[in-house]
Design an enzyme around this catalytic site. Structure first.
Site, PDB file in Angstrom:
ATOM      1  N   LYS A 210       3.227  23.843  -7.467  1.00  0.00           N
ATOM      2  CA  LYS A 210       4.441  23.945  -8.282  1.00  0.00           C
ATOM      3  C   LYS A 210       4.002  24.287  -9.700  1.00  0.00           C
ATOM      4  CE  LYS A 210       8.836  21.783  -9.400  1.00  0.00           C
ATOM      5  NZ  LYS A 210       8.905  22.475 -10.701  1.00  0.00           N
ATOM      6  N   GLU A 259       7.713  32.850  -9.914  1.00  0.00           N
ATOM      7  CA  GLU A 259       7.640  32.362 -11.288  1.00  0.00           C
ATOM      8  C   GLU A 259       6.792  33.326 -12.100  1.00  0.00           C
ATOM      9  OE1 GLU A 259       7.710  28.624 -12.544  1.00  0.00           O
ATOM     10  OE2 GLU A 259       8.962  27.949 -10.881  1.00  0.00           O
ATOM     11  N   ARG A 377      20.268  22.732  -3.360  1.00  0.00           N
ATOM     12  CA  ARG A 377      19.066  21.904  -3.270  1.00  0.00           C
ATOM     13  C   ARG A 377      18.916  21.485  -1.817  1.00  0.00           C
ATOM     14  NH1 ARG A 377      16.525  20.720  -7.838  1.00  0.00           N
ATOM     15  NH2 ARG A 377      17.684  20.910  -9.777  1.00  0.00           N
ATOM     16  N   LYS A 383       9.955  18.640  -3.760  1.00  0.00           N
ATOM     17  CA  LYS A 383       8.953  18.720  -4.826  1.00  0.00           C
ATOM     18  C   LYS A 383       8.376  17.328  -5.103  1.00  0.00           C
ATOM     19  CE  LYS A 383      12.607  18.523  -8.343  1.00  0.00           C
ATOM     20  NZ  LYS A 383      13.273  19.235  -9.452  1.00  0.00           N
TER      21      LYS A 383
END
Length: 518
Positions: A210, A259, A377, A383
């Site tokens: 992450k 990302e 979600r 996570k």
């Protein structure tokens, strides 16, 4: 639609905790709405103003205004008046704003006044969020709920779908398809306390790094590339290196999810605010790109060559991702094929520890079978991030607004220096319950070293009250004396059992985050 109708439904929705009842109330409201009402009705239900913040203080909102005897305001008329308020600026605007607010309140009945004050002040708390509104919209129009949710996901806007549905009926859903160049809401992850618990919940899964970067959705159609943030804002012109990277991939029509992150020469992430500052910068992009180059890291693919991949299992989508994107631009990951396999679980734990040691913020575990649930979600993505806590001293507090009016709310937090003084690391009002607010207001009044009237924005106090806070990390900051600031701090509890001498030190805080210290 009359504002009174919307205000009444808002109050009724707030009074019930049953999702089915909320859905039924909203369905009835949508049946009475015209398509042109939707751009106002849906944001108002969620407690948002289409115009954003209007800069109207509670002193202006709270000014007495005799209510109208009968309801006459429509939601579109209110929206037009608020748009006029939002456009005010310059000399005399404050007085004109107060006059227009007075006119609006004078045209509203007493229930409408209460709703407007809460709406403008950001205090609507009826829980009519977009997910419940989508279910109400489906019930009102006879459309399948799953179809409405998918249309919202693909359109990126509940309002867009609602306008079409109310005007055209369920057949309108066919118009909403995954399209290159039109961003969709990203899939999000729930939290889990540990890697082991996440594996227990998911079974066979993948564990991925992450990254502490900025979520980005990359759309390419031939030579045209568009980049979007998680809030669907286009940032293509700001990130030329990401556009170049997208054009180098072997296919020329796709949608990727990932990302962007600033990495050092050693491959470790640079401080988050460097990434955020770079993504947010619109000035001299070429120079900014040279000073803080960003790297794309992709972890999912939604479409390739016109094929919609959203409903494919994650394992199949990753095969497409691996075919399209070279390894250096894909997120590091580890397959955990058998949840009961001891060595596989141990390897996942080591992967998580190694990810933290590499400077990243945690890991995400993903079910191999899960489709891409855009805008939700999903329980299939979990996570795991370490929880940082500190014991800090309250140095000052600010008076709250809205429902916190009359309470000392926003806390200024400090860590101990070697000489016994305190260095401020940030502020927070998050995590405070009504009971905690009431108690700390009285306690801080006792500790005040200056005026405590509500007209004084910041009340300085003796550094004696210790609070335990949780936070997501540190970032460099020139605003605070230690050169760092807390990220996303929230209060866990007041530590009356601790003295200021037992609070954490600046040295301890910096040591816990190597690489962030200035």
């Amino acid at each position: 639609m009359l504002l009174s109708r919307l205000a009444r439904v808002s109050q009724e929705v707030a009074a019930t905790s049953a999702r089915s009842r909320k859905t039924a109330l909203l369905a009835e409201l949508f049946r009475d709405a015209e398509a042109a009402d939707v751009p106002v009705v849906i944001p108002y239900l969620a407690g948002r103003l289409p115009q954003g913040r209007l800069g109207i203080g509670w002193k202006t909102l709270g000014a007495p205004a005799p209510p109208a005897a009968e309801p006459a305001l429509t939601v579109r008329e209110v929206d037009a008046r608020l748009a006029e308020l939002g456009a005010l600026s310059g000399a005399g605007s404050q007085a004109e704003r107060a006059r227009l607010v007075g006119e609006l309140m004078g045209a509203a009945t007493e229930p409408e006044q209460r709703f407007l004050r809460a709406l403008i002040g950001g205090e609507v708390r009826q829980g009519a969020l977009d997910a419940v509104a989508a279910e109400g919209l489906a019930l009102a129009t006879g459309a399948p709920p799953a179809g409405v949710r998918r249309a919202v996901m693909l359109a990126g806007s509940l309002q867009t779908v609602a306008e079409r549905l109310l005007a055209e009926g369920p057949a309108a859903l066919e118009a909403f398809r995954l399209t290159v160049g039109r961003p969709v809401w990203p899939m999000l992850a729930h939290s889990a306390p540990s890697v082991a618990e996440a594996i227990d919940r998911l079974g066979g899964c993948v564990i991925e790094e992450k990254l502490d970067g900025i979520r980005v959705q990359v759309h390419r159609d031939g030579d045209e590339v568009r980049l979007y943030t998680r809030t669907l804002d286009e940032i293509t012109d700001r990130l030329p290196e990401i556009t170049r990277a997208a054009r180098e991939l072997r296919e020329d029509r796709f949608i990727l999810d990932g990302e962007v992150i600033a990495l050092g020469t050693d491959g470790r992430p640079r401080p988050f605010q460097e990434t955020a500052g770079r993504v947010g910068s619109r000035v001299d992009v070429a120079t900014a790109a040279q000073a803080v180059p960003l790297s794309p890291v992709f972890f999912d693919v939604l479409s390739v060559n016109g094929r919609d991949l959203l409903d494919l299992p994650f394992a199949d989508r990753h095969l497409e991702l691996a075919r399209l994107v070279p390894g250096p631009m894909r997120v590091r990951r580890l397959l955990v094929p058998d949840a009961a396999d001891g060595p596989a679980r141990a390897a996942a734990e080591r992967f998580g520890a190694d990810t933290l040691a590499r400077g990243h913020e945690g890991v995400v575990l993903k079910s191999l079978d899960a489709p891409y649930s855009a805008g939700r979600r999903g329980a299939s993505w979990l996570k795991v991030k370490p929880v940082h806590t500190l014991d800090l001293v309250v140095l000052a507090a600010e008076w709250g607004s809205g429902r916190r009016t009359g309470k000392l709310s926003n806390l200024h937090l400090g860590a101990r220096r070697p000489d016994g003084s305190f260095a401020m690391l940030g502020k927070t009002f998050k995590g405070l319950t009504d009971v905690m607010l009431a108690w700390q207001t009285e306690r801080l009044k006792e500790l005040a070293v200056g005026p405590v009237e509500e007209g004084v924005p910041v009340v300085t106090v003796r550094p004696e009250l210790v609070v335990e806070i949780a936070y997501d990390g540190l970032q460099r900051s020139t605003r605070y004396p230690a050169g760092v600031a807390l990220r996303f701090a929230r209060v866990l509890r007041h530590r009356e059992d601790k003295t200021p001498e037992q609070a954490d030190t600046v040295e301890t805080v910096l040591a816990a985050h190597p690489g962030v210290a200035p």
